[in-house]
Design a protein around this motif. Structure first.
Motif: not given
Length: 530
Positions: A322-329, A494-503
């Protein structure tokens, strides 16, 4: 020795029901992992089985007392190692007898365990903590040493039933490998709660605790994950199919209503040309409106039914989906030199921290892991890189950067603030209040959570709030440093953190003994502190 869980229920003092009427049997010699999201009751269930907590209803049937290795958060700090190992009375009796005191109570307390001290030292030696004294207090030990003290109790007492709650937390790679080998060779009945996926794959059965119920999967974690993935894919296909049906139903409704409106318009023109009496015109108009309303009702009912089905299916999606993650560059260009260290070392008193000096260069966009055994100075090295400490020897130069340090407790979250106040603290871009709340919702903080104190958040919630704050903040950090970030997280988080870090596209520096996490976040090289 088997473990039988029969009609077990547990309700918190705040009336929250963790699980109800659950049943499971773990057979003699079986190795079982217990998985589920943070807060579902895994540790509570383990403590009930261990006899440390009473259930609300139901029974746990054990043929002997289990050996329990708990998570530790400082609650054992006042105890000595001997007390934690449950051998203090035996040691006191042994030493009294050796000094010539032949009082019967000493022999009764010792109970023929004449080699108890030798077994204790052998157990400490096995876990590479032979330098510790049995009289030391737990508060004087590192996190890894505390875990290994509890693990030593297994070797001392040779139990037939072993309960492990996050046993690889705080352990370095060498100690984790010792744990893995021990699990493989053990003949005991073992039940473990862990987020360490390498450890979970050593267990032949996986039990999932979810929504207060238990489901047994006949395989290790990879098998369980495959089954859950297949179920999730089927659910997503169901959702897509229902959404397609919903779009079609809405299109059919629109066509039907347009067709009905055209028929009504043509009918009205014919009636006007025919010069029908006013009362007849009204009757025909009412009939047309009823027909339109009936057509609309039929389609609306169908659309509502499909919409409800879609809504119910979406509720079954996991939080990570459900979560939408968008870390800027980061704004820094690739390969810019951020840190350059030449032959650095650090001293505590007269002792150098590292056997050999360290030299390295860190450039923009790199993904680096800092490796080393427990106590090797990894956190000290991080503080030198961040400019909080200065090396005692050698030189280090740093470019002007914006860095963020995230430890395993997510200490950047201020426990005195509410969830909403914490989010607003990072609102440097002057987002409107409703925009901040929309982002909190995106990170699974609903309206009910906005006034919740950050001090009451779990590890996973603190991690999600920190990620939310990073997205709210206008400028992405140039460097993110993660210090054992997965220690207090369940697998889903951990999956949520992994997804965020990979962005994230900036520079990443990680301290972690979780080999699968390091692989999944695409670590490129390592700096070794030793």
């Amino acid at each position: 020795m088997s473990i039988i869980i029969r009609d077990l229920s547990y309700i918190h003092s705040d009336k929250e029901k963790l699980f109800q009427n659950i049943n499971a049997t773990i057979n003699k010699g079986q190795k079982v992992s217990l998985v589920g999201n943070n807060g579902c009751g895994k540790s509570t269930l383990l403590r009930i089985i261990a006899g440390k907590l009473s259930s609300t209803e139901g029974d746990v049937i054990l043929e002997e007392k289990p050996c329990f290795v708990p998570q530790h958060f400082g609650q054992y700090g006042d105890l000595s190692i001997a007390q934690v190992l449950g051998i203090e009375n035996k040691l006191q009796a042994l030493h009294a007898i050796l000094k010539g005191d032949t009082a019967p109570q000493h022999f009764e307390s010792l109970n023929e365990d004449w080699d108890i001290e030798e077994r204790a030292h052998a157990a400490l030696s096995f876990w590479k903590i032979q330098h510790l004294k049995l009289s030391q207090t737990m508060s004087s030990l590192s996190g890894g040493e505390k875990t290994k003290v509890f693990l030593s109790g297994i070797l001392i007492h040779s139990p037939q039933i072993i309960l492990l709650d996050e046993p690889s937390n705080h352990l370095d790679l060498e100690s984790r490998n010792l744990l893995y080998d021990f699990i493989k060779k053990s003949k005991s009945t073992i039940l473990v709660v862990s987020h360490d996926r390498k450890l979970l794959n050593l267990f032949d059965t996986t039990i999932e605790l979810e929504n207060g119920n238990i489901e047994v999967f006949g395989g290790n974690y990879d098998f369980y994950f495959e089954q859950k993935t297949n179920a999730r894919n089927a659910l997503e296909e169901d959702i897509k199919s229902k959404e397609k049906a919903l779009r079609k139903a809405k299109a059919v409704e629109k066509e039907a209503m347009e067709r009905q409106q055209k028929l009504d318009a043509r009918g009205k023109k014919k009636q006007e040309k025919a010069g029908l009496p006013t009362i007849m015109m009204k009757t025909l108009k009412n009939n047309a409106e009823k027909s339109t309303s009936r057509t609309k009702g039929i389609h609306a009912e169908k659309i509502n039914t499909i919409s409800e089905e879609v809504s119910q299916l979406r509720k079954e999606l996991s939080d990570s989906e459900k979560m939408k993650i968008n870390l800027n560059n980061s704004a820094l260009h690739k390969k810019k030199i951020l840190v350059s260290a030449k032959e650095i070392n650090f001293s505590y008193g007269n002792r150098s921290l590292w056997k050999e000096t360290l030299s390295f260069i860190i450039t923009s966009g790199e993904r680096i892991v800092i490796k080393g055994a427990n106590g090797s100075g990894k956190t000290t090295l991080i503080k030198i890189i961040l400019g909080e400490f200065f090396p005692c020897t050698g030189t280090i130069t740093k470019a002007e950067t914006k860095a963020i340090y995230i430890d395993q407790d997510y200490s950047l979250i201020n426990n005195r603030l509410t969830v909403y106040e914490q989010a607003q603290k990072h609102n440097h871009g002057s987002l409107q209040e409703h925009d901040v709340k929309i982002r909190l919702n995106r990170f699974l903080f609903s309206k009910d959570c906005w006034d919740k104190s950050c001090g009451l958040l779990s590890g996973g919630e603190r991690m999600r709030l920190l990620l939310c704050c990073l997205t709210i903040s206008n400028q992405a950090p140039d460097i993110i440093v993660l210090d054992e970030p997965t220690n207090n997280l369940d697998i889903q988080n951990i999956e949520i953190l992994t997804s965020a870090i990979n962005e994230y596209r900036g520079t990443l520096i990680v301290v972690s003994h979780d080999s699968q996490f390091l692989e999944e976040i695409n670590i490129e090289r390592e700096i070794i502190a030793q």
